[in-house]
Scaffold this motif. Structure first.
Motif, mmCIF file in Angstrom:
data_model
loop_
_atom_site.group_PDB
_atom_site.id
_atom_site.type_symbol
_atom_site.label_atom_id
_atom_site.label_comp_id
_atom_site.label_asym_id
_atom_site.label_seq_id
_atom_site.Cartn_x
_atom_site.Cartn_y
_atom_site.Cartn_z
ATOM 1 N N LEU A 1 -35.897 -44.741 -9.355
ATOM 2 C CA LEU A 1 -34.594 -43.841 -8.988
ATOM 3 C C LEU A 1 -34.954 -42.441 -9.663
ATOM 4 C CD1 LEU A 1 -32.104 -46.486 -9.488
ATOM 5 C CD2 LEU A 1 -32.775 -45.735 -7.519
ATOM 6 N N TRP A 2 -35.177 -41.653 -8.856
ATOM 7 C CA TRP A 2 -35.311 -40.163 -9.628
ATOM 8 C C TRP A 2 -34.547 -39.166 -9.108
ATOM 9 C CZ3 TRP A 2 -38.712 -42.545 -12.532
ATOM 10 C CH2 TRP A 2 -39.199 -42.022 -13.853
ATOM 11 N N THR A 3 -33.057 -39.540 -9.024
ATOM 12 C CA THR A 3 -32.029 -38.781 -8.243
ATOM 13 C C THR A 3 -30.887 -38.484 -9.121
ATOM 14 O OG1 THR A 3 -30.805 -40.666 -7.991
ATOM 15 C CG2 THR A 3 -32.503 -39.890 -6.172
ATOM 16 N N ASN A 4 -29.905 -37.795 -8.978
ATOM 17 C CA ASN A 4 -28.685 -37.542 -9.813
ATOM 18 C C ASN A 4 -28.050 -38.936 -9.870
ATOM 19 O OD1 ASN A 4 -27.136 -37.837 -7.475
ATOM 20 N ND2 ASN A 4 -26.647 -35.643 -7.273
ATOM 21 N N VAL A 5 -26.938 -39.034 -10.763
ATOM 22 C CA VAL A 5 -26.299 -40.210 -11.048
ATOM 23 C C VAL A 5 -25.739 -40.770 -9.788
ATOM 24 C CG1 VAL A 5 -24.265 -41.237 -12.308
ATOM 25 C CG2 VAL A 5 -25.862 -39.833 -13.411
ATOM 26 N N THR A 6 -24.963 -39.927 -9.095
ATOM 27 C CA THR A 6 -24.301 -40.432 -7.843
ATOM 28 C C THR A 6 -25.168 -41.029 -6.897
ATOM 29 O OG1 THR A 6 -22.756 -38.444 -8.173
ATOM 30 C CG2 THR A 6 -22.516 -39.580 -6.212
ATOM 31 N N HIS A 7 -26.150 -40.367 -6.490
ATOM 32 C CA HIS A 7 -27.335 -40.820 -5.595
ATOM 33 C C HIS A 7 -27.804 -42.117 -6.052
ATOM 34 C CE1 HIS A 7 -27.776 -36.575 -3.439
ATOM 35 N NE2 HIS A 7 -26.893 -37.488 -3.029
ATOM 36 N N ALA A 8 -28.255 -42.163 -7.459
ATOM 37 C CA ALA A 8 -28.711 -43.632 -7.836
ATOM 38 C C ALA A 8 -27.792 -44.555 -7.519
ATOM 39 C CB ALA A 8 -29.106 -43.328 -9.427
ATOM 40 N N VAL A 9 -26.666 -44.363 -7.875
ATOM 41 C CA VAL A 9 -25.585 -45.693 -7.740
ATOM 42 C C VAL A 9 -25.499 -45.903 -6.267
ATOM 43 C CG1 VAL A 9 -23.206 -46.324 -7.815
ATOM 44 C CG2 VAL A 9 -24.354 -44.817 -9.617
ATOM 45 N N PHE B 1 -21.429 -22.150 -21.070
ATOM 46 C CA PHE B 1 -20.747 -21.805 -19.643
ATOM 47 C C PHE B 1 -21.047 -22.649 -18.642
ATOM 48 C CE2 PHE B 1 -24.147 -19.954 -17.175
ATOM 49 C CZ PHE B 1 -25.243 -19.673 -17.860
ATOM 50 N N ASP B 2 -20.240 -22.648 -17.594
ATOM 51 C CA ASP B 2 -20.471 -23.834 -16.529
ATOM 52 C C ASP B 2 -21.535 -23.126 -15.368
ATOM 53 O OD1 ASP B 2 -20.109 -25.559 -14.646
ATOM 54 O OD2 ASP B 2 -18.153 -24.973 -14.029
ATOM 55 N N ASP B 3 -22.283 -23.525 -15.200
ATOM 56 C CA ASP B 3 -23.295 -23.150 -14.047
ATOM 57 C C ASP B 3 -23.067 -23.906 -12.645
ATOM 58 O OD1 ASP B 3 -24.845 -25.051 -14.916
ATOM 59 O OD2 ASP B 3 -26.533 -24.062 -14.731
ATOM 60 N N GLY B 4 -22.365 -25.037 -12.993
ATOM 61 C CA GLY B 4 -22.277 -25.817 -11.743
ATOM 62 C C GLY B 4 -23.647 -26.336 -11.225
ATOM 63 N N TYR B 5 -24.803 -26.534 -12.010
ATOM 64 C CA TYR B 5 -26.119 -26.964 -11.503
ATOM 65 C C TYR B 5 -26.632 -26.019 -10.278
ATOM 66 C CZ TYR B 5 -29.909 -30.034 -11.587
ATOM 67 O OH TYR B 5 -31.144 -30.783 -11.907
ATOM 68 N N ASN B 6 -26.270 -24.822 -10.663
ATOM 69 C CA ASN B 6 -26.657 -23.844 -9.310
ATOM 70 C C ASN B 6 -27.412 -22.686 -9.996
ATOM 71 O OD1 ASN B 6 -26.651 -21.723 -7.666
ATOM 72 N ND2 ASN B 6 -24.283 -21.861 -7.036
ATOM 73 N N PRO B 7 -28.770 -22.687 -9.874
ATOM 74 C CA PRO B 7 -29.567 -21.636 -10.543
ATOM 75 C C PRO B 7 -29.073 -20.500 -10.321
ATOM 76 C CG PRO B 7 -30.812 -23.256 -9.103
ATOM 77 C CD PRO B 7 -29.487 -23.195 -8.812
ATOM 78 N N ALA B 8 -28.383 -19.697 -9.222
ATOM 79 C CA ALA B 8 -28.089 -18.423 -9.191
ATOM 80 C C ALA B 8 -27.270 -18.366 -10.194
ATOM 81 C CB ALA B 8 -27.445 -18.303 -7.808
ATOM 82 N N LYS B 9 -25.912 -18.906 -10.457
ATOM 83 C CA LYS B 9 -25.160 -18.787 -11.428
ATOM 84 C C LYS B 9 -25.788 -19.126 -12.908
ATOM 85 C CE LYS B 9 -20.919 -20.995 -9.082
ATOM 86 N NZ LYS B 9 -19.822 -22.108 -9.316
ATOM 87 N N PRO C 1 -22.149 -31.077 -8.267
ATOM 88 C CA PRO C 1 -22.481 -32.502 -8.108
ATOM 89 C C PRO C 1 -23.389 -33.064 -9.295
ATOM 90 C CG PRO C 1 -23.789 -30.799 -6.905
ATOM 91 C CD PRO C 1 -22.716 -30.141 -7.598
ATOM 92 N N ALA C 2 -23.678 -32.325 -10.384
ATOM 93 C CA ALA C 2 -24.229 -32.732 -11.439
ATOM 94 C C ALA C 2 -23.342 -32.906 -12.661
ATOM 95 C CB ALA C 2 -25.542 -31.799 -11.809
ATOM 96 N N ALA C 3 -22.017 -32.860 -12.374
ATOM 97 C CA ALA C 3 -21.121 -32.867 -13.524
ATOM 98 C C ALA C 3 -21.364 -33.841 -14.580
ATOM 99 C CB ALA C 3 -19.772 -32.435 -13.138
ATOM 100 N N ALA C 4 -21.769 -34.962 -14.216
ATOM 101 C CA ALA C 4 -21.986 -36.053 -14.992
ATOM 102 C C ALA C 4 -22.781 -35.643 -16.161
ATOM 103 C CB ALA C 4 -22.437 -37.344 -14.469
ATOM 104 N N TRP C 5 -23.539 -34.473 -16.055
ATOM 105 C CA TRP C 5 -24.575 -34.273 -16.914
ATOM 106 C C TRP C 5 -24.024 -33.274 -18.006
ATOM 107 C CZ3 TRP C 5 -28.945 -34.016 -13.235
ATOM 108 C CH2 TRP C 5 -29.615 -35.207 -12.774
#
Lengths: 456, 291
Positions: free
Chosen positions: A288-296, A137-145, A103-107
């Motif tokens: 707006l303090w959300t991710n890009v998708t939610h802001a839009v 590396f790609d963590d997919g914005y997932n802290p565990a990863k 979900p945060a891939a835009a960043w």
């Protein structure tokens, strides 16, 4: 192993691992169900021998382990003396994570920007003869990863330092890990107060604090636009909450309060209930303090609901060409805080990076957008400090060099650190400058201010 | 009062996209007894395929959308034929795990081929246009989704109830061996099921894409669709749709009046409650298998 032998009048159990005794001999019992005296003796001797054998084994194991640990320690010490982890005569290994999926891939372009920047430096001969080897590396914005990936790279390959790394939650998941091991981490790609409260010796912040951005935005909206009713829609994690803190503090100074605080979950798909609450609050300015998708989505649904406050967004949503594109033009008039030069800036460094990093090393579909060159901006102080360290590179020298930076300016605001003081967050804050831009037709940006410095 | 009505309307409209995914899942479940977790990503591939036709090849929207549906049908058939059918000694759990694996592969493929950055899907209706009925607003795209859902539900219901193939599909699920003995080519039936389900999912994907288009976009609708299908009993088409509307409304009411913070977990709480109270779902007939 447990064996049961049934006898007509008794069940006798053998509770020993397989051994020469583990046979019928024991079981050729006994009328009354008890052992013959000779068998009792046998059993006792057997028990003793087993216990002794175990003791012997344990002792041998113990000696082996001690020797192994001692040897390992000697080796580690020896390695530490000979060279810093992640540094060889020709290479410096640097790690970074960033969401390329999810979900945060835009960043995700932040990490790709850093990569191109390092390639540019390598093409120019590296730093003191060493090439920068970038491990991302790609963590997919997932802290565990994030945590798993960082551990894997750190303990597998061995990084000298970490740069950038997108996201507050992913960053928080590895902060303690890196700090306990005294591994420098420069320019987390998130403006969380956690990086500097309390300050950490090896963590150097570059990104202006989200709280600072919220202050600047609120101050501007109160003073210049005369807004009175502020609401905030924020991602329900540390990133969003930092915005709430900043906004509340600044508004209190003007005798105002937030009229609505709407949390939104990172993976939420439907934002209508959230926007309804914003509308109900009758706010005339919405942060707006959300991710890009939610802001839009927030801006879009507001338009559909005929709710039109002034939207004020954090720097994470200040990539206007992207925002205009995915909002189909609805992003027009939104005011954003931003921390680096605009894409079409005349700044000579921006031109250089565009020509020598982006044009040469960026992927085919890559765009020269804010997040991309933010990856460069977050790594600039690190590269500058590496240059100052000279040929003999250690982590401690790097820390010293970073602490020596004063008013260093690349393509973001002025950056400076101070010698480590656990009570002074400003010794690791780095940048406390930001400027405001408004989105115009055609995704053009209008500068509403110069660099604004905020000292809390 | 207006707020309440608006919340109900929002619930129904958001429920429509859940319903489409729920329908798609139910179709496969009805025939094979397997919840297909790759459903969302199959729709994703279809959506990106459409995007490619429109963007790279510059086809007109009508042609692109029609070819997308044809493509999604073949995609479903292909996945069944090449992946699911190859499973050795298939049991339900194994099949579920395969669909989860398929989901990851497909999502990875889309991320790799098209990149993870958000795209903009050309669509005849912009997602943020709305019509006002009194003080209540409905977005036109959602109205379209709502209509599509009802039409598809009725069509599928008729198909399963009255067409020969539909009945064959049901028979396959209830007793595969007997169905085969009666001359039903169960393999073919299974393949067609996947094809049809993929088309329904694809339609959902195409209707979601104008709002948000990125490799992650189908995750939320899939989970919610699954929740709706479970509520409806997994085998009932109208059940899945009603379940989806109920879910949408519950979520919105919860978000509006109780806590917006915990809105996103409502769907899963609902699943748990339904499974405790009525394990076979709200709208399904309870079958007891005689041994």
């Amino acid at each position: 192993m447990l064996k049961k032998y049934s006898l007509p009048d008794k069940v006798f159990e053998l509770r020993y691992r397989s051994s020469p005794f583990d046979d019928v001999r024991f079981v050729r019992l006994t009328q009354g169900g008890s052992l013959y005296p000779c068998q009792k003796h046998y059993l006792k001797a057997y028990r003793n021998s087993v216990t002794n054998q175990r003791k012997d084994k344990n002792m041998k194991k113990g000696i082996l382990w001690t020797a192994f640990i001692a040897l390992a320690m000697v080796f580690t010490l020896a390695l530490n003396v000979s060279a810093e982890e992640g540094v060889t005569d020709t290479e410096i290994h640097i790690g970074q994570w960033g969401p390329q999926t999810g979900p945060a891939a835009a960043w995700g372009s932040v990490a790709r920007g850093t990569d191109a920047y390092f390639k540019m430096i390598n093409a120019q001969g590296g730093i003191h003869g060493r090439k920068l080897i970038h491990h991302m590396f790609d963590d997919g914005y997932n802290p565990a990863k994030t945590k798993a990936g960082v551990k894997e790279l750190q303990e597998g390959t061995g990084m000298f330092a970490w740069v950038s790394g997108v996201g507050t939650a992913p960053g928080l998941s590895v902060k303690d890990y890196l700090m306990e091991r005294k591994i420098p981490w420069i320019g987390p790609s998130a403006g969380s107060l956690h990086w500097i409260t309390p300050p950490q010796k090896y963590l150097f912040n570059v990104y202006p604090m989200y709280a600072t951005e919220a202050r600047i935005l609120c101050r501007y909206a109160v003073k210049e636009l005369g807004k009175k009713r502020f609401a905030i829609i924020y991602q329900n994690d540390d990133y969003g909450k930092n915005g709430v803190i900043g906004a509340k503090e600044e508004l209190a100074k003007h005798g105002l309060k937030l009229v609505a605080e709407i949390p939104v979950d990172m993976k939420e798909g439907d934002l209508k209930p959230h926007v309804m609450q914003l509308k109900k609050s009758n706010a005339d300015a919405v942060l707006l303090w959300t991710n890009v998708t939610h802001a839009v989505k927030t801006v879009g649904i507001s338009a559909a609901m005929q709710f039109q406050p002034q939207f004020l967004s954090t720097s994470t949503c200040s990539d206007f060409p992207l925002m205009m594109h995915i909002s189909k033009g609805l992003w027009k008039d939104v005011i954003s805080a931003t921390f680096a030069e605009l894409p079409d800036s005349d700044n000579p460094l921006m031109k250089k990076y565009k020509a020598e990093a982006f044009d040469k090393y960026a992927g085919k579909d890559e765009r020269w957008g804010l997040f991309y060159y933010a990856g460069i901006a977050f790594a600039e102080p690190f590269v500058e400090a590496l240059k100052q360290c000279g040929k003999d590179l250690t982590r401690e020298k790097l820390v010293k060099a970073l602490e020596g930076l004063k008013d260093f300016q690349g393509i973001s605001g002025k950056i400076g650190y101070k010698p480590f003081d656990p009570k002074d967050p400003s010794c690791r804050r780095g940048q406390n400058q930001s400027f405001l831009v408004q989105c115009l037709e055609g995704a053009k940006a209008k500068k509403l201010s110069g660099w604004i410095t905020v000292t809390e | 009062m207006i707020d309440f009505l608006q919340i109900i309307v929002n619930g129904v409209t958001v429920g429509s996209s859940y319903a489409l995914m729920g329908l798609a899942m139910v179709i496969i479940y009805k025939t094979s007894g397997v919840p297909n977790f790759a459903q969302g990503e199959m729709a994703l591939v279809t959506t990106y395929f459409t995007f490619m036709l429109l963007h790279t090849f510059g086809l007109s929207m009508t042609i692109a959308f029609i070819s997308a549906l044809v493509f999604s049908f073949f995609l479903g058939c292909l996945l069944e034929f090449t992946v699911m059918r190859r499973a050795k000694e298939p049991n339900i759990l194994g099949m579920i795990v395969i669909t989860i694996g398929l989901e990851m592969v497909l999502m990875g493929f889309v991320s790799w081929k098209f990149g993870a950055e958000q795209k903009v899907m050309p669509f005849p209706i912009t997602p943020y246009d709305s019509i006002m009925i009194g003080d209540i607003f409905i977005s036109t795209l959602e109205l379209l989704t709502f209509g599509m859902t009802l039409i598809l539900m009725v069509l599928l219901f008729i198909f399963f109830r009255f067409s020969k193939l539909g009945v064959a599909m049901k028979a396959t699920q209830q007793n595969n061996a007997a169905a085969r003995l009666m001359g039903i080519r169960t393999n073919q039936v299974m393949m067609l099921t996947w094809g049809i389900s993929s088309v329904v999912g694809g339609i959902a994907g195409l209707l979601i894409a104008p709002v948000v288009m990125q490799p992650y976009m189908m995750w939320d609708p899939l989970l919610k669709g699954f929740a709706a299908a479970v509520m409806g009993g997994m085998t009932s088409l109208p059940g899945a749709v009603l379940g989806a509307y109920l879910l949408g409304i519950t979520e919105n009411l919860f978000g509006g009046y109780v806590s917006i913070e915990f809105k996103s977990v409502v769907a899963f709480a609902v699943i748990v409650i339904v499974l405790c109270v009525r394990p076979s779902g709200l709208f399904a007939r309870h079958y007891v298998k005689k041994v």
